[in-house]
Scaffold this active site. Sequence first.
Site, PDB file in Angstrom:
ATOM      1  N   LYS A  43       0.844  -1.204   0.000  1.00 39.39           N
ATOM      2  CA  LYS A  43       0.000   0.000   0.000  1.00 39.39           C
ATOM      3  C   LYS A  43       0.876   1.249   0.000  1.00 39.39           C
ATOM      4  O   LYS A  43       0.627   2.199  -0.748  1.00 39.39           O
ATOM      5  CB  LYS A  43      -0.945  -0.014   1.217  1.00 39.39           C
ATOM      6  CG  LYS A  43      -2.072  -1.021   1.063  1.00 39.39           C
ATOM      7  CD  LYS A  43      -2.880  -1.218   2.337  1.00 39.39           C
ATOM      8  CE  LYS A  43      -3.904  -2.331   2.137  1.00 39.39           C
ATOM      9  NZ  LYS A  43      -4.627  -2.692   3.365  1.00 39.39           N
ATOM     10  N   GLN A  87      -4.856  -1.562   9.686  1.00 38.75           N
ATOM     11  CA  GLN A  87      -4.802  -2.899   9.083  1.00 38.75           C
ATOM     12  C   GLN A  87      -5.396  -3.925  10.050  1.00 38.75           C
ATOM     13  O   GLN A  87      -5.016  -3.997  11.219  1.00 38.75           O
ATOM     14  CB  GLN A  87      -3.336  -3.241   8.766  1.00 38.75           C
ATOM     15  CG  GLN A  87      -3.144  -4.525   8.008  1.00 38.75           C
ATOM     16  CD  GLN A  87      -3.631  -4.455   6.555  1.00 38.75           C
ATOM     17  OE1 GLN A  87      -3.460  -3.444   5.875  1.00 38.75           O
ATOM     18  NE2 GLN A  87      -4.240  -5.521   6.085  1.00 38.75           N
ATOM     19  N   ASP A 110     -11.188   2.850   4.048  1.00 39.52           N
ATOM     20  CA  ASP A 110     -11.554   1.428   3.986  1.00 39.52           C
ATOM     21  C   ASP A 110     -13.081   1.270   3.878  1.00 39.52           C
ATOM     22  O   ASP A 110     -13.576   0.214   3.501  1.00 39.52           O
ATOM     23  CB  ASP A 110     -11.084   0.693   5.253  1.00 39.52           C
ATOM     24  CG  ASP A 110      -9.836  -0.154   5.008  1.00 39.52           C
ATOM     25  OD1 ASP A 110      -9.485  -0.369   3.833  1.00 39.52           O
ATOM     26  OD2 ASP A 110      -9.226  -0.606   5.999  1.00 39.52           O
TER      27      ASP A 110
END
Length: 286
Positions: A43, A87, A110
């Site tokens: 990422k 995460q 997200d």
Amino acid sequence: MAQAIRQEVAKGVAECVSRGVQPGLAVVLVGADAASQLYVNSKGKACLEVGMHSETIRLPTETTETELLALVDRLNTDPAIHGFLIQLPLPKHIDESRVLLRINPEKDVDGFHPVNVGKLVVGNPTAFRPATPYGVQQMLIRAGIESKGAHAVIVGRSNIVGKPMASMFLQDAPGGNATVTVCHSRSRDLPSITRLADILVVAIGKPEFVTRDMVRPGAVVIDVGINRVPDAGNAKGYRIVGDVAYGPVAEVASAITPVPGGVGKMTIAMLLLNTLQAAQQSRLSV
Ligand code: NDP
């Protein structure tokens, strides 16, 4: 397609930069989970490639929930960061839902915060759409596969993939207007349902679970699964397979995504697109 989306994002980033705003993404990793480390590195690298500002914050496994919440508070107000994500999975001693709720929904790239989940369900265009199902939808649109009027069957009902996928297929919008069925581990006679699919999306985490007899000839099959299976013939001792038995199913499907190299490639591209969206929306709100 992922490459094309990255190029589109890079153009959008350059346009933002010319107006004095460099879109920025922060990724927070708690602990040393090997797969998570890999995703986080990818990422960060992808951000830099499209000209975004990137921050990767690595915290030890012993980090307390209070410390993590303090970091979330800092990122929520950091003007250099337009989007950030924590995460998952988090270590057991941290309450995942409490942390996700603390994220400023305007920076929740997200799309897991209930505000964004709700916006997605009601079709509000400022919603951040979870990257994996968003990538699936983009694949179908860009491949010219019409979802309008099609029967989309989704196997798996997670908050990350199955449920947002269902919301997207239901919208009265491009890549939507499907008739949607969602299956899970308690669904009775699964093969009789998957055989009704014009578009079959599988996200269950079970290696090669979907077999040829479960797929109607001519159906489009999207395999979201990523599973490691032992493979003595491979130097790593394992190989990666999807939730669909690719070879046999490819013989009957009209289109199918491979694993690796399919949906997974799209996910990071869509995260970048969400971060660009966050930066553009924040400029609008100034
Ligand atoms: P979860 O474990 O959160 O959810 C799995 C879902 O599958 C659950 O709803 C479960 O049902 C259902 N399920 C499990 N077994 C069966 C079965 N035998 N029959 C029918 N349904 C079943 O998984 P995720 O959604 O997070 O991930 C799914 C897969 O996708 C994994 O392999 C993961 O690695 C991969 N993935 C890939 C991504 C990418 O970028 N390509 C991103 C995210 C995930 P129930 O709710 O009843 O338990």
